[in-house]
Design an enzyme around this catalytic site. Sequence first.
Site, PDB file in Angstrom:
ATOM      1  N   LYS A  78      48.598  35.805  44.019  1.00 48.33           N
ATOM      2  CA  LYS A  78      47.324  36.492  43.733  1.00 48.33           C
ATOM      3  C   LYS A  78      46.182  35.496  43.825  1.00 48.33           C
ATOM      4  O   LYS A  78      46.338  34.320  43.436  1.00 48.33           O
ATOM      5  CB  LYS A  78      47.406  37.091  42.325  1.00 48.33           C
ATOM      6  CG  LYS A  78      46.220  37.950  41.901  1.00 48.33           C
ATOM      7  CD  LYS A  78      46.460  38.507  40.486  1.00 48.33           C
ATOM      8  CE  LYS A  78      45.332  39.381  39.983  1.00 48.33           C
ATOM      9  NZ  LYS A  78      45.597  39.895  38.621  1.00 48.33           N
ATOM     10  N   SER A 153      45.112  44.915  38.119  1.00 52.12           N
ATOM     11  CA  SER A 153      44.284  44.170  39.051  1.00 52.12           C
ATOM     12  C   SER A 153      45.067  43.465  40.152  1.00 52.12           C
ATOM     13  O   SER A 153      44.501  43.101  41.162  1.00 52.12           O
ATOM     14  CB  SER A 153      43.470  43.138  38.287  1.00 52.12           C
ATOM     15  OG  SER A 153      44.320  42.152  37.745  1.00 52.12           O
ATOM     16  N   SER A 177      48.100  44.379  34.415  1.00 51.57           N
ATOM     17  CA  SER A 177      47.731  44.132  35.811  1.00 51.57           C
ATOM     18  C   SER A 177      48.903  43.815  36.734  1.00 51.57           C
ATOM     19  O   SER A 177      48.731  43.749  37.944  1.00 51.57           O
ATOM     20  CB  SER A 177      46.712  42.996  35.903  1.00 51.57           C
ATOM     21  OG  SER A 177      45.462  43.451  35.472  1.00 51.57           O
TER      22      SER A 177
END
Lengths: 481, 482
Positions: A78, A153, A177
């Site tokens: 990420k 997210s 997330s």
Amino acid sequence: MPRYSTLSSIQADLRAGTTSCVALVDHYLQQIEEHQQLNAYVEVFAAEARAKAKVLDDKYQSDASSVGRLFGAVISIKDVLCYEGHGVTAASKILEGFESLFSATAVERLLAEDAIIIGRTNCDEFAMGSTNESSYYGVTKNAADPSKVPGGSSGGSAVAVQADTCLFSLGTDTGGSVRQPAAFCGVIGLKPSYGRVSRYGLLAYGSSFDQIGVFSHSVEDAALCLEIMAGSDEFDASTSTKEVPAYSQMLQFDKKSKIAYLGTALHHPSLDPEVKAQCQACIEKLKAEGHEVEEIDFDLLDYIIPAYYVLTTAEASSNLSRYDGIRYGHRSQQAENLLETYQKSRTEGFGKEVKRRIMLGTFVLSAGYYDAYYSKAQKVRRLIQQKTFEIFESYDYILMPAAPGTAWDLGTQMDDPVAMYLADIFTVQANMVGIPGISLPLGKHSNGLPIGIQFMTNRFKEAKLLAFSNYFVNKIAPIEE
Amino acid sequence: MEVYDKYETVIGLEVHVQLDTVSKAFCGDSTTFGAEPNTHVSSISLGHPGTLPKLNERQIEFAVRLGLALNCEISPVSYFDRKNYFYADLPKGYQITQDRLPICIGGYLPIWVDGKEKKVRIHHIHMEEDAGKSMHDDASPYSFIDLNRAGVPLLEVVTEPDLRSAEEVDAFMSGMRQLVQYLEVCDGNMEQGSMRCDCNVSVRLHGAEKYGERCEIKNLNSMRYAKRAIAYEVKRQIDLLEAGGSVEQQTLNFDPGTGITSPLRDKEDAHDYRYFPEPDLPPVVVSEEYVADVQANLATLPWVMLERLKTEFGLSDYDADILYGNKEVAQYFLDFTKVNQNYKACANLIINKINPYCQEHQLSIAAFPVAQKVLAQFIELIDSGKVASAMAYQRILPVMIEHPEKAPLAIAEELNLIQSTDTNFLEDLVNEVIAAHPDKVKAYQKGKKGLLGFFMGEVMKKSKGKAEPKSTNQLLRHKLEA
């Protein structure tokens, strides 16, 4: 090339000589190319990944025992995780062009075991969001239906695994997330206990909630990845010194468990009826298998979200102060003095959701409001921790939907932040308490979209959680690919 | 003048003590002063994305040392907090400090003003990290930032408003400087910014119960400035009150160029620092065993040293005062007394020769070229009467410094400075002198006893300094009065 869902099957083929790291990287690069419209990646390290694959293949050829435990694992990270010499932006304009001088401890540990990082994945700006729509680089789309959000997210990481563009992917989970996008995309999403994996090199959102997690197709891969990443780190004082068990070697499960589910959760008005029905079916199946599954009272559920948003935004308002245009990142060209440098750089550099949370966090910490909001929320947190730990005195696991429904349409939630915040209702508890949680695929909704179910257990009991999860995906709800 | 006499000055201090640790508070960067700007920095001290503070345990030990020396209560558990504000020399946009529960609570520092002891109460001591340094150049539209200092560990000692004059502030700061040097937690150098203080100044009519509204004068980095700033500020506040005005709570800057304090900001736009618990650092836990261990290894405190010099070694107030002022000098004295027990002579040698020599040559006293064992022989040489004290200081000591390997006795012999107590030799000299000055002998015998000095001088001259004064004196008197 087959669609691999475990590292062990990849390594078997590598040993058999039917594939190579270069072939794997090429396959995944091709997949990335094919799924470019999903916008899962912010940057792909194509040439570098190929070069590393070549080096590893040669290393294996010269001495098969010299390669690390992640030999053959092509992964993504990420865009909030530092990787030395590579860009890291938290999907924000304010860090456009910034390159990290060091690697996150978790990333470093995976690299040391010969993982190949193929790229960094898209996410909500500074991990703030549940849809991946707040990214400066544009929204990521759900591979199951590109008109839907992937969740957030860590949406990019979820889609990267979902679309077979890498074997597994690192995400971060502050309030769900990892688990929520895993549910929306039909993959496995693990959030370890707070303090299990070092946060060093993770761009902080809510420091006392943030934890690095993993998306994978299999429980065994999640277990192996965690086993390698976890453990104390002198660069993160919040890491636990508790020994890290060999999770990947402890996946056998033959016990009868006691499982609790919160009545307030399963009967929550926001819960999609079909998701609820699937969860209930699951409960019946577990009972039929001889497990005790009981409904328990937990009347604090509705306090979790407000307390969570007070505390995380407070921490975020401070954590994001360093992005000021002075030392690195975006600096406004219009600024004439120091104050304007701050104001204009941050106004131009941050997106709407990030600004909203900075302002909220600044407000709740302000003189005169601190006691009413921040202090109160801390008390709520302690109460929720205490009540949750009490549950684990009698039960092994808590069962919960991973999200109230399935992935929703792109562009429908951004105008109503409160509705979006409420979508975290089932995942936030684990972060408030610091316990591990995992989201497992639970088939499909009649709308064709994946559903996820979540299990939580007590702090640092990942071994138990993973073993149960492995049993669950094999015996209770087999994963359809 | 009477107008000013009506008022009492009330001062509280916030003293920043920069700790003498090898590395910074929360990362491994060096803390050495005077390096090229922005060379002692790393991802952590620059506040790069993803970095976290890594506690340097040394600062806790230093805080406990200072706390114990100041009779503070040591908190078994204390916390770090974040103080949020934006400034170009604050890389993270917040300072890690202790707000809710600091590591040391209460306590006092004894100071001496006009020979009287006063206990200045300490409110608390907390740990925090320093910011970088901003340099503003009027000729340039830009300011320059040096982040070498960013993250250097500090202790902030906050006093109660117990000080009543600039002299007391001076005494307090000198006491603090001496204490931190004794404890080896800070070099105490105000010029290099190792110690700075903010002064909270207010005035009130003598006898008034309530304190007046206070103003805070920021960042005073020399005692000279502090005294001038306080004097100016006290006068400004009294003038304001006398003119019927009132003092407003303000934060002030002192300009040493003009000697004037001016507002940095006033109460209305005071910062809201939004303190909250630092989530990246666990509570600081200090066990009883730890405190006992630090206590056991605590250096002698300055005021204990002073007392010891006077009572154990019988030194005069004057000598003791000079020796205890600097820990190294005091320690040097203590070591010296182990090889020579003429304490007064040891003190004199240090005060009159060794210390001035080291200061002149910018040496630490421990680096004085001549070993203490040899210096002890030097004192013995004088005490035994073999060499006159003045001769020894003037002629032997310089040679010793040049040739530290040479024994003082050997030097004395080489220079032919050994005093003679040989009565035959002395008697011949005395007889010669008496014979050469018959009228002076008569004058002496008629009562002009002061002439004894003249005869002594003549004998000395003839002996080329080798006549031992005591025996000579006795012999002269005997002959003259016979």
